[in-house]
Design an enzyme around this catalytic site. Structure first.
Site, PDB file in Angstrom:
ATOM      1  CG  HIS A  72      -1.806  -1.118   1.419  1.00 29.72           C
ATOM      2  ND1 HIS A  72      -1.653  -2.045   2.415  1.00 29.72           N
ATOM      3  CD2 HIS A  72      -2.900  -1.497   0.709  1.00 29.72           C
ATOM      4  CE1 HIS A  72      -2.628  -2.949   2.323  1.00 29.72           C
ATOM      5  NE2 HIS A  72      -3.386  -2.651   1.296  1.00 29.72           N
TER       6      HIS A  72
ATOM      7  CD  GLU B 169       1.533  -4.461 -12.774  1.00 26.85           C
ATOM      8  OE1 GLU B 169       2.375  -5.338 -12.473  1.00 26.85           O
ATOM      9  OE2 GLU B 169       1.672  -3.694 -13.727  1.00 26.85           O
TER      10      GLU B 169
ATOM     11  CD  GLN C 286      -9.224  -4.736  -6.361  1.00 29.37           C
ATOM     12  OE1 GLN C 286      -9.924  -5.323  -5.564  1.00 29.37           O
ATOM     13  NE2 GLN C 286      -8.159  -4.054  -5.985  1.00 29.37           N
TER      14      GLN C 286
HETATM   15  P1  AMP Z   1      -6.429  -3.964  -0.262  1.00 27.55           P
HETATM   16  O1  AMP Z   1      -6.262  -3.146   0.983  1.00 27.55           O
HETATM   17  O2  AMP Z   1      -5.992  -5.379  -0.102  1.00 27.55           O
HETATM   18  O3  AMP Z   1      -7.805  -3.824  -0.858  1.00 27.55           O
HETATM   19  O4  AMP Z   1      -5.443  -3.349  -1.310  1.00 27.55           O
HETATM   20  C1  AMP Z   1      -5.481  -1.981  -1.632  1.00 27.55           C
HETATM   21  C2  AMP Z   1      -4.629  -1.737  -2.833  1.00 27.55           C
HETATM   22  O5  AMP Z   1      -3.284  -2.115  -2.548  1.00 27.55           O
HETATM   23  C3  AMP Z   1      -5.081  -2.559  -4.048  1.00 27.55           C
HETATM   24  O6  AMP Z   1      -4.977  -1.749  -5.203  1.00 27.55           O
HETATM   25  C4  AMP Z   1      -4.078  -3.670  -4.057  1.00 27.55           C
HETATM   26  O7  AMP Z   1      -3.872  -4.216  -5.345  1.00 27.55           O
HETATM   27  C5  AMP Z   1      -2.825  -2.973  -3.566  1.00 27.55           C
HETATM   28  N1  AMP Z   1      -1.866  -3.937  -3.031  1.00 27.55           N
HETATM   29  C6  AMP Z   1      -2.114  -4.930  -2.136  1.00 27.55           C
HETATM   30  N2  AMP Z   1      -1.002  -5.661  -1.931  1.00 27.55           N
HETATM   31  C7  AMP Z   1      -0.040  -5.120  -2.717  1.00 27.55           C
HETATM   32  C8  AMP Z   1       1.339  -5.433  -2.974  1.00 27.55           C
HETATM   33  N3  AMP Z   1       1.946  -6.459  -2.367  1.00 27.55           N
HETATM   34  N4  AMP Z   1       2.018  -4.657  -3.850  1.00 27.55           N
HETATM   35  C9  AMP Z   1       1.405  -3.621  -4.479  1.00 27.55           C
HETATM   36  N5  AMP Z   1       0.131  -3.273  -4.283  1.00 27.55           N
HETATM   37  C10 AMP Z   1      -0.594  -4.012  -3.428  1.00 27.55           C
END
Ligand code: AMP
Length: 328
Positions: free
Chosen positions: A37, A151, A156
């Site tokens: 994030h 990504e 999504q």
């Molecule tokens: P989430 O809180 O899991 O809904 O994720 C929020 C955003 O962070 C989404 O756009 C995810 O794709 C991104 N995200 C989650 N994990 C990672 C990661 N390891 N690397 C890059 N972006 C991420």
């Protein structure tokens, strides 16, 4: 960092900032912020003047109430992490503020056909309707902006790009690379629920993607065979149960007859009770002529190590496949 929980107040604040000449960046999250994030927030801060991080665990996108209940929540720490990474606004609405009729479902929801029938959509009924609905609401509240998605959640990201285009929303969707642990495990809020043994076993997802990439580098163009070597890799790990392993066209998320162009490898598996997903991409040149393909296979059958063969029909390429880049 300014904390806002009221949706109308967020929209008003961002209108005012845009009026003052700011470029607005939006980073939707469900909280429990980690370095993945953080990379999105830092990118937004590098490219925008006002950076909104949203913290909202969206009940609409959980098909399993136990999963929703177990979702980690650390609002105080999230606030500090977001501020430190460059957020200027934290939008943290309650469920009732986002969905006034809750627990009754909203009368209007957003469904993206095609892209959501497969993979995560097939495994988690209703999940992408929940995602598409909350993202559309966030885009409506944010107004003209750039919105940053990982990504890591590749399907999504594809769904969000499609809904923004189809609904003519004034949002530029920016895909950001996956941040990983040193052993390759993609960072995820769910990783905290892994046991020590499960955590070690979970690195098999990245290894399976690597095995798939190596087979592509070695000239394999049959999606089933690439999927097969990835599946075998995951199934060798005792603590991990495979959900799917696929090699698909990055735009349609369906396997083409022959792999070429922008290809995405995706895997999903359960480790203990924790469901993990990962993916990686490569751009393959246009299908080469069959005689060149045959010559290359012949030379490969000789001694050429994986990673020193042509990708597509071009010259021998000693690099790793290029990440497809730019493309939840
Ligand atoms: P989430 O809180 O899991 O809904 O994720 C929020 C955003 O962070 C989404 O756009 C995810 O794709 C991104 N995200 C989650 N994990 C990672 C990661 N390891 N690397 C890059 N972006 C991420």
């Amino acid at each position: 960092v300014r904390v806002i929980d009221d949706p109308a107040a967020l929209a008003g604040h961002l209108d005012a900032r845009r009026g003052a000449g700011d470029r607005v960046g939006l980073v939707p999250t469900m909280g429990a912020l980690h370095a993945g994030h953080r990379s999105l927030i830092e990118r937004a801060a590098a490219e925008c003047d006002t950076v909104v991080v949203t913290l909202f665990v969206n009940p609409l996108q959980f098909d399993d109430p136990a999963d929703l209940g177990a979702y980690p929540r650390h609002p105080d720490r999230d606030r500090a992490v977001a501020a430190q990474a460059g957020a200027t606004v934290l939008f943290a609405p309650s469920v009732e503020q986002m969905y006034p009729g809750h627990p009754a479902p909203p009368a209007t929801t957003v469904h993206v056909t095609g892209l959501t029938d497969v993979l995560e959509g097939a495994s988690r009924p209703g999940h992408f309707d929940g995602v598409a609905t909350v993202v559309t609401k966030l885009f409506a509240l944010a107004g003209r902006c750039r919105a940053y998605f990982g990504e890591k959640d590749f399907q999504q990201l594809a769904v969000v790009r499609r809904l923004a285009a189809d609904l003519s929303l004034p949002v530029e969707v920016v895909g950001c690379p996956t941040v990983r642990e040193p052993d390759g495990l993609a960072l995820s809020s769910r990783n905290a629920r892994l046991t020590d043994a499960g955590r070690e076993a979970a690195a098999v997802l990245r290894r399976a993607l690597d095995v798939g990439l190596v087979s592509l580098l070695a000239g394999e163009r049959d999606p089933d065979r690439v999927a097969g070597v990835m599946a075998d890799t995951v199934m060798d790990e005792r603590l991990v149960t495979l959900d799917y392993a696929v090699a698909v066209d990055a735009d349609t998320l369906r396997p083409p007859v022959t792999l070429h162009g922008d290809i995405r490898l995706l895997v999903a598996a359960r480790v203990g009770g924790v469901r993990l997903i990962d993916n990686d991409g490569v751009r393959l040149g246009p299908p080469s002529d069959p005689s060149a393909e045959a010559r290359r296979s012949a030379s490969l059958a000789g001694a050429s190590p994986a990673g020193t063969v042509a990708v597509g029909g071009g010259e021998p390429d000693t690099r790793r496949p290029e990440p497809a880049g730019g493309g939840v």
